[in-house]
Design a protein around this motif. Structure first.
Motif, mmCIF file in Angstrom:
data_model
loop_
_atom_site.group_PDB
_atom_site.id
_atom_site.type_symbol
_atom_site.label_atom_id
_atom_site.label_comp_id
_atom_site.label_asym_id
_atom_site.label_seq_id
_atom_site.Cartn_x
_atom_site.Cartn_y
_atom_site.Cartn_z
ATOM 1 N N ALA A 239 -8.152 4.066 -3.518
ATOM 2 C CA ALA A 239 -7.998 2.624 -3.382
ATOM 3 C C ALA A 239 -9.323 1.914 -3.628
ATOM 4 O O ALA A 239 -9.355 0.774 -4.077
ATOM 5 C CB ALA A 239 -7.483 2.283 -1.985
ATOM 6 N N ALA B 70 0.820 -1.215 0.000
ATOM 7 C CA ALA B 70 0.000 0.000 0.000
ATOM 8 C C ALA B 70 0.852 1.262 0.000
ATOM 9 O O ALA B 70 0.467 2.285 -0.573
ATOM 10 C CB ALA B 70 -0.954 -0.010 1.193
ATOM 11 N N SER C 65 -5.890 -4.443 1.879
ATOM 12 C CA SER C 65 -6.744 -3.937 2.954
ATOM 13 C C SER C 65 -6.974 -4.976 4.050
ATOM 14 O O SER C 65 -6.859 -6.181 3.857
ATOM 15 C CB SER C 65 -8.078 -3.453 2.389
ATOM 16 O OG SER C 65 -8.764 -4.483 1.712
ATOM 17 N N MET D 99 1.729 2.818 -3.369
ATOM 18 C CA MET D 99 0.669 3.418 -4.169
ATOM 19 C C MET D 99 0.622 4.925 -3.917
ATOM 20 O O MET D 99 1.158 5.435 -2.923
ATOM 21 C CB MET D 99 -0.677 2.776 -3.815
ATOM 22 C CG MET D 99 -0.679 1.260 -3.853
ATOM 23 S SD MET D 99 -0.217 0.564 -5.445
ATOM 24 C CE MET D 99 -1.716 0.883 -6.371
ATOM 25 N N PRO E 179 -9.980 -3.108 -1.635
ATOM 26 C CA PRO E 179 -8.634 -2.670 -2.024
ATOM 27 C C PRO E 179 -7.595 -3.747 -1.724
ATOM 28 O O PRO E 179 -7.631 -4.370 -0.656
ATOM 29 C CB PRO E 179 -8.402 -1.423 -1.158
ATOM 30 C CG PRO E 179 -9.751 -0.987 -0.698
ATOM 31 C CD PRO E 179 -10.572 -2.234 -0.607
ATOM 32 N N GLN F 174 -0.595 7.898 -2.381
ATOM 33 C CA GLN F 174 -1.340 7.989 -1.123
ATOM 34 C C GLN F 174 -2.619 8.828 -1.234
ATOM 35 O O GLN F 174 -3.562 8.627 -0.462
ATOM 36 C CB GLN F 174 -0.443 8.546 -0.014
ATOM 37 C CG GLN F 174 0.761 7.663 0.274
ATOM 38 C CD GLN F 174 0.388 6.243 0.688
ATOM 39 O OE1 GLN F 174 -0.045 6.025 1.815
ATOM 40 N NE2 GLN F 174 0.541 5.269 -0.214
ATOM 41 N N THR G 236 -8.939 6.409 0.099
ATOM 42 C CA THR G 236 -7.627 6.628 -0.509
ATOM 43 C C THR G 236 -6.636 5.578 -0.015
ATOM 44 O O THR G 236 -6.851 4.908 1.006
ATOM 45 C CB THR G 236 -7.083 8.021 -0.163
ATOM 46 O OG1 THR G 236 -6.798 8.071 1.252
ATOM 47 C CG2 THR G 236 -8.085 9.116 -0.538
ATOM 48 N N TRP G 237 -5.532 5.455 -0.746
ATOM 49 C CA TRP G 237 -4.477 4.550 -0.296
ATOM 50 C C TRP G 237 -3.878 5.031 1.019
ATOM 51 O O TRP G 237 -3.438 4.215 1.840
ATOM 52 C CB TRP G 237 -3.400 4.431 -1.363
ATOM 53 C CG TRP G 237 -3.823 3.576 -2.503
ATOM 54 C CD1 TRP G 237 -4.125 3.953 -3.780
ATOM 55 C CD2 TRP G 237 -4.019 2.157 -2.473
ATOM 56 N NE1 TRP G 237 -4.504 2.880 -4.545
ATOM 57 C CE2 TRP G 237 -4.445 1.758 -3.767
ATOM 58 C CE3 TRP G 237 -3.881 1.180 -1.479
ATOM 59 C CZ2 TRP G 237 -4.729 0.435 -4.079
ATOM 60 C CZ3 TRP G 237 -4.168 -0.139 -1.801
ATOM 61 C CH2 TRP G 237 -4.583 -0.500 -3.076
#
Length: 449
Positions: free
Chosen positions: A136, A127, A374, A130, A371, A132, A145-146
């Motif tokens: 996501a 994560a 997650s 990615m 995501p 930020q 969001t990430w």
């Protein structure tokens, strides 16, 4: 008159002295030096005992901070608003607490919450790579969001040392998102097959590495796998091209040779495998690439042609049919045009996040549903097995991580990774149940956006 002046001056002086004393007192209280009690450090042997929790009074939405010898957990703050969408709905704090109480990590084969540190760290590493601020998860009415995924994973890592003694922290510090439509859970595993790294009698069926002419990119506006031949962009070869017409023969792409081509087919279904070599040692083959065609179940192919009855479409039934009808094997397998290429490794099986999978923790999912990376909680009924046969059912209620994807994993479906070796095959192959799945997002992540 002078006496009045002296009295006024004396009172003014007393007032100034009092104000200076009050200012000094306030400064001492503010920096903590006033009434400070000296606390001696405990002996080193005592610092390894169970975590001491010091709780402050709770009122309203604030729960007391918990102080340990390693870190201080910040006060819980409740988000002013909690988003919901077409797929997810937030549980209340009471419902979150009830769901937390049902978690039994021993049902996953874990002896302590801290055993999740490695798997969660792997999700976090993915994560963190990615954007930020990028999305996501995007659903009508809800965007995560990430950065929020990262914040949730980091907070869970902070909680891990405390959850054996205080699992209720998970309900206090996270929003539990239920799914409006419960997903279907299936299972997968890393199969073990008989193979050799060199071609020899009894080992005649190739396991291919990734071809050098296999490309992936946009073709006519869509991302797909393809090849270029004489300047023309063409779809990559189908299974029949490779298994029947042998278009890859002689190109040095074979990384191993299998005893049974049906084993190779089902290893491609799982996306990875363990090779049991003639000398008894093992090597892993991991996913390398695919040719880009949709997947069709071999059992379903045989059923559609009237060769197997409904209810008898398992790997065992398929192998029994081909043992009696070997001449039909490659033509029928070619009805599934999808093909997976492998790479030979010494490392354990990996998920789509590029990190090792964890048995009974890792889940494959649709990126549009959950995501990748997650944090999840789930409850499902899965088979028990003994001596390679299912013997009943049991409930798993634990913590999962979305760490993998699959060609057939679309929409409200999750695939539960059971582990390596044929001992877990009867469990993985017999999971098909409705599961309760929660997406866990920390309250702090929702507050900070």
């Amino acid at each position: 008159m002078k006496a009045h002046i002296h009295i006024f001056a004396w009172r003014t002086m007393r007032l100034l002295v009092a104000m200076l004393c009050m200012a000094a007192l306030f400064s001492c209280v503010k920096d903590g030096s006033f009434f400070r009690v000296k606390v001696e450090s405990p002996p080193a042997v005592e610092s390894e005992k169970s975590v001491e929790l010091v709780e402050e009074a709770c009122s309203g939405s604030l729960c007391g901070s918990r102080v340990t010898d390693k870190l201080t957990l910040r006060m819980v703050r409740e988000p002013e608003s909690v988003p919901a969408c077409d797929m997810f709905f937030p549980l209340s704090n009471v419902e979150g607490a009830e769901s937390t109480a049902r978690i039994d990590i021993a049902s996953q084969g874990l002896s302590s919450w801290t055993a999740l540190e490695g798997p969660v760290q792997r999700s976090l590493e993915y994560a963190l790579n990615m954007d930020q601020d990028g999305p996501a998860l995007v659903r009508p009415g809800m965007v995560l969001t990430w950065g929020q995924v990262v914040c949730s994973l980091e907070e869970f890592l902070d909680l891990l040392p405390h959850l054996d003694d205080a699992p209720e922290l998970l309900g206090q510090r996270f929003v539990w998102y239920g799914m409006r439509k419960k997903p279907v859970m299936t299972g997968y595993y890393t199969p073990e097959i008989q193979a050799s790294l060199t071609r020899q009698p009894g080992y005649e069926f190739p396991i291919y590495g990734v071809p050098e002419d296999l490309r992936y990119g946009k073709v006519r506006g869509y991302k797909q796998f393809y090849r270029v031949e004489k300047g023309r962009v063409l779809p990559y070869y189908e299974r029949g091209d490779m298994d029947v017409h042998k278009v890859l023969t002689g190109r040095g792409l074979e990384i191993a040779w299998a005893k049974d081509p049906i084993d190779v087919f089902y290893m491609q279904v799982e996306g990875c495998g363990r090779l049991r070599l003639p000398d008894g040692t093992t090597r892993n083959v991991l996913y390398g690439a695919k040719n880009g065609y949709g997947f069709r179940s071999l059992g379903r192919i045989l059923h559609s042609q009237g060769l197997l009855p409904q209810g008898k479409l398992s790997k065992g039934h398929v192998k029994s049919y081909f043992a009696k009808n070997p001449e039909k094997m490659f033509q029928l397998m070619a009805e599934n045009r999808s093909y997976v290429f492998f790479r030979l490794e010494n490392s354990p099986p990996e998920g789509t996040i590029g990190k090792p999978l964890t048995p009974m923790v890792s889940l494959a999912t649709d990126r549009k549903l959950l995501p990748l990376g997650s944090l999840l909680a789930f409850e499902a009924e899965i088979p028990e097995a003994r001596d390679g046969r299912p013997i009943g059912k049991r409930t798993v209620s634990g913590i999962g991580l979305a760490q993998d994807t699959g060609t057939a994993i679309r929409g409200t479906r999750v695939d539960y990774y059971i582990g390596e070796g044929n001992a877990v095959e009867p469990i993985a192959n017999n999971i098909k149940t409705e599961a309760t799945v929660y997406l866990l997002i920390s309250k702090e992540a929702l507050i900070n956006g």
